[in-house]
Design a protein around this motif. Structure first.
Motif, mmCIF file in Angstrom:
data_model
loop_
_atom_site.group_PDB
_atom_site.id
_atom_site.type_symbol
_atom_site.label_atom_id
_atom_site.label_comp_id
_atom_site.label_asym_id
_atom_site.label_seq_id
_atom_site.Cartn_x
_atom_site.Cartn_y
_atom_site.Cartn_z
ATOM 1 N N VAL A 97 0.881 -1.222 0.054
ATOM 2 C CA VAL A 97 -0.014 0.124 0.092
ATOM 3 C C VAL A 97 0.927 1.289 0.169
ATOM 4 N N SER A 98 1.917 1.395 0.626
ATOM 5 C CA SER A 98 2.895 2.400 0.716
ATOM 6 C C SER A 98 3.519 2.860 -0.539
ATOM 7 N N ALA A 99 3.692 1.625 -1.177
ATOM 8 C CA ALA A 99 4.374 1.717 -2.635
ATOM 9 C C ALA A 99 3.370 2.440 -3.442
ATOM 10 N N LEU A 100 2.113 2.311 -3.408
ATOM 11 C CA LEU A 100 0.903 2.772 -4.191
ATOM 12 C C LEU A 100 0.745 4.160 -3.621
ATOM 13 N N GLN A 101 0.661 4.540 -2.442
ATOM 14 C CA GLN A 101 0.352 6.088 -1.915
ATOM 15 C C GLN A 101 1.376 6.994 -1.727
ATOM 16 N N CYS A 102 2.513 6.558 -1.382
ATOM 17 C CA CYS A 102 3.421 7.255 -1.186
ATOM 18 C C CYS A 102 4.610 7.693 -2.122
ATOM 19 N N GLN A 103 4.107 7.612 -3.257
ATOM 20 C CA GLN A 103 5.214 8.074 -4.389
ATOM 21 C C GLN A 103 5.391 9.495 -4.363
ATOM 22 N N PHE A 104 4.561 10.236 -3.839
ATOM 23 C CA PHE A 104 4.965 11.666 -3.854
ATOM 24 C C PHE A 104 5.966 12.189 -3.086
ATOM 25 N N SER A 105 7.117 11.184 -2.419
ATOM 26 C CA SER A 105 8.217 11.537 -2.029
ATOM 27 C C SER A 105 9.196 10.651 -2.374
ATOM 28 N N PRO A 106 9.995 10.928 -3.468
ATOM 29 C CA PRO A 106 11.198 9.940 -3.802
ATOM 30 C C PRO A 106 12.097 9.580 -2.865
ATOM 31 N N TYR A 107 12.242 10.510 -1.837
ATOM 32 C CA TYR A 107 13.001 10.138 -0.796
ATOM 33 C C TYR A 107 12.716 8.879 -0.053
ATOM 34 N N LEU A 108 11.625 8.764 0.184
ATOM 35 C CA LEU A 108 10.911 7.607 0.974
ATOM 36 C C LEU A 108 11.359 6.370 0.163
ATOM 37 N N ALA A 109 11.280 6.371 -1.305
ATOM 38 C CA ALA A 109 11.818 5.081 -1.783
ATOM 39 C C ALA A 109 10.783 3.503 -1.566
ATOM 40 N N THR A 110 9.585 4.278 -1.515
ATOM 41 C CA THR A 110 8.777 3.065 -1.087
ATOM 42 C C THR A 110 8.443 2.065 -2.060
ATOM 43 N N VAL A 111 8.387 2.500 -3.346
ATOM 44 C CA VAL A 111 8.487 1.465 -4.487
ATOM 45 C C VAL A 111 9.773 0.586 -4.580
ATOM 46 N N ALA A 153 -3.967 10.293 7.572
ATOM 47 C CA ALA A 153 -2.551 10.043 8.207
ATOM 48 C C ALA A 153 -1.397 9.753 7.229
ATOM 49 N N GLN A 154 -1.694 10.238 5.958
ATOM 50 C CA GLN A 154 -0.776 9.872 5.040
ATOM 51 C C GLN A 154 0.883 10.204 5.239
ATOM 52 N N ARG A 155 0.920 11.304 5.702
ATOM 53 C CA ARG A 155 2.302 11.604 6.067
ATOM 54 C C ARG A 155 3.033 10.824 7.223
ATOM 55 N N SER A 156 2.277 10.446 8.059
ATOM 56 C CA SER A 156 3.033 9.733 9.263
ATOM 57 C C SER A 156 3.223 8.116 8.783
ATOM 58 N N PHE A 157 2.115 7.616 8.167
ATOM 59 C CA PHE A 157 2.252 6.389 7.638
ATOM 60 C C PHE A 157 3.113 6.039 6.345
ATOM 61 N N CYS A 158 3.343 7.099 5.472
ATOM 62 C CA CYS A 158 4.435 7.143 4.609
ATOM 63 C C CYS A 158 5.800 7.026 4.976
ATOM 64 N N SER A 159 5.957 7.851 6.227
ATOM 65 C CA SER A 159 7.171 7.922 6.805
ATOM 66 C C SER A 159 7.713 6.745 7.455
ATOM 67 N N ILE A 197 -2.721 6.610 12.892
ATOM 68 C CA ILE A 197 -3.328 7.417 13.703
ATOM 69 C C ILE A 197 -2.661 8.941 13.521
ATOM 70 N N ALA A 198 -3.519 9.794 12.910
ATOM 71 C CA ALA A 198 -3.009 10.941 12.423
ATOM 72 C C ALA A 198 -2.658 11.764 13.902
ATOM 73 N N PRO A 199 -1.258 12.255 13.744
ATOM 74 C CA PRO A 199 -0.782 13.183 14.866
ATOM 75 C C PRO A 199 -1.963 14.544 14.886
ATOM 76 N N PRO A 200 -1.810 15.331 15.929
ATOM 77 C CA PRO A 200 -2.530 16.552 15.849
ATOM 78 C C PRO A 200 -1.953 17.553 14.791
ATOM 79 N N ASP A 201 -2.699 18.238 14.132
ATOM 80 C CA ASP A 201 -2.073 19.339 13.248
ATOM 81 C C ASP A 201 -2.409 20.618 13.530
ATOM 82 N N PRO A 202 -1.396 21.364 14.024
ATOM 83 C CA PRO A 202 -1.864 22.659 14.776
ATOM 84 C C PRO A 202 -2.269 23.608 13.582
#
Length: 204
Positions: free
Chosen positions: A62-76, A129-135, A168-173
Motif C-alpha cells: 500500500v505504501s508503494a502505491l500511496q507514498c510516491q509523492f516523496s522520492p526520498y521514501l523510496a517505497t516502490v 495520516a498519509q504523512r505519518s504512515f508513509c514516513s 493514527i494522525a497526529p494533531p495538526d496545529p
C-alpha cells in the motif's frame, strides 16, 4: 457377571483415548498478537506468523502505491527489493494462509482468502495520516532490506504494529480550530424593579 467397576474403568479409558485422539488431530489455538485489520479466526502458531508476514507485505505494498509523492521514501524500490530478498518466506506465508482458509472454509477457501486480503489492503488506508504512515513505511521498508533471510517471522509483528500506530494522525496545529464564546454583559429589564416586580409605568 462382569464387574461393574471394571466396566466403568474401561469406558473411562476408552473415552479418554478418544478425547486424546481428537485433541491431537485438531490444530492447537494460538494467542496471536492484535495486529489490526480484518478479524481472524483461531490460528496455529505457524499461521499466526504467516498472518503477520502477510500483513507486513500488504502494508508495504500500500505504501508503494500511496507514498510516491516523496522520492526520498523510496517505497516502490524498497517494496520490490523486499519481495526479491524475502521471497521464500513470503511464499511460505502465502501457502500457510491458503491452507488455513481451505481448512476452515473448504472449497470456498480461495475466495475467502482473496476477500480477506482485500480487506487487509483497505485496512491500511491512510487518508488522514498519509504523512505519518508513509514516513513509517519508508523507514520499515529500508530496514527490511537489512534483515537477513528467514528473519521476517521475528520482525513482522513489531513492524506491523509500527505501521498501525502511524495510521493514527497526529494533531495538526494548522488544522485545529479553536472554538470559544463571548460573555455578554447582563442587560437589566427596564420594566422590572430591583425586587423583581413589574413597574407600573410599563403597563405590564
Amino acid at each position: 457377571m462382569a464387574d461393574p467397576v471394571s466396566a466403568m474403568v474401561k469406558r473411562i479409558r476408552s473415552a479418554t483415548l478418544a478425547l486424546g485422539i481428537c485433541l491431537a488431530a485438531a490444530p492447537s489455538a494460538y494467542a496471536a498478537a492484535d495486529l489490526g485489520g480484518p478479524p481472524v479466526r483461531a490460528m496455529t502458531s505457524e499461521e499466526s506468523t504467516a498472518h503477520a508476514i502477510w500483513l507486513l507485505r500488504a502494508g508495504l505494498n500500500v505504501s508503494a502505491l500511496q507514498c510516491q509523492f516523496s522520492p526520498y521514501l523510496a517505497t516502490v524500490r524498497n517494496y520490490n527489493e523486499m519481495l526479491k530478498q524475502h521471497q521464500p518466506e513470503l511464499s511460505r506465508a502465502y501457502q500457510t494462509l491458503e491452507k488455513h482458509f481451505r481448512r476452515l472454509d473448504g472449497k470456498a477457501g480461495p475466495r475467502a482468502f482473496d476477500s480477506f486480503t482485500t480487506r487487509i489492503y483497505n485496512s491500511f488506508s491512510a487518508l488522514d495520516a498519509q504523512r505519518s504512515f508513509c514516513s513509517a513505511a519508508g523507514d520499515i521498508g529500508r530496514e527490511a532490506l537489512s534483515w537477513g533471510p528467514g528473519s521476517l517471522s521475528g520482525k513482522a509483528v513489531t513492524a506491523v504494529q509500527r505501521l498501525r500506530a502511524a495510521l493514527i494522525a497526529p494533531p495538526d496545529p494548522y488544522r485545529q480550530v479553536q472554538l470559544g464564546y463571548v460573555v455578554l454583559p447582563r442587560i437589566p429589564d427596564p420594566c422590572i424593579d430591583k425586587r423583581g416586580k413589574p413597574i407600573k409605568r410599563c403597563n405590564v
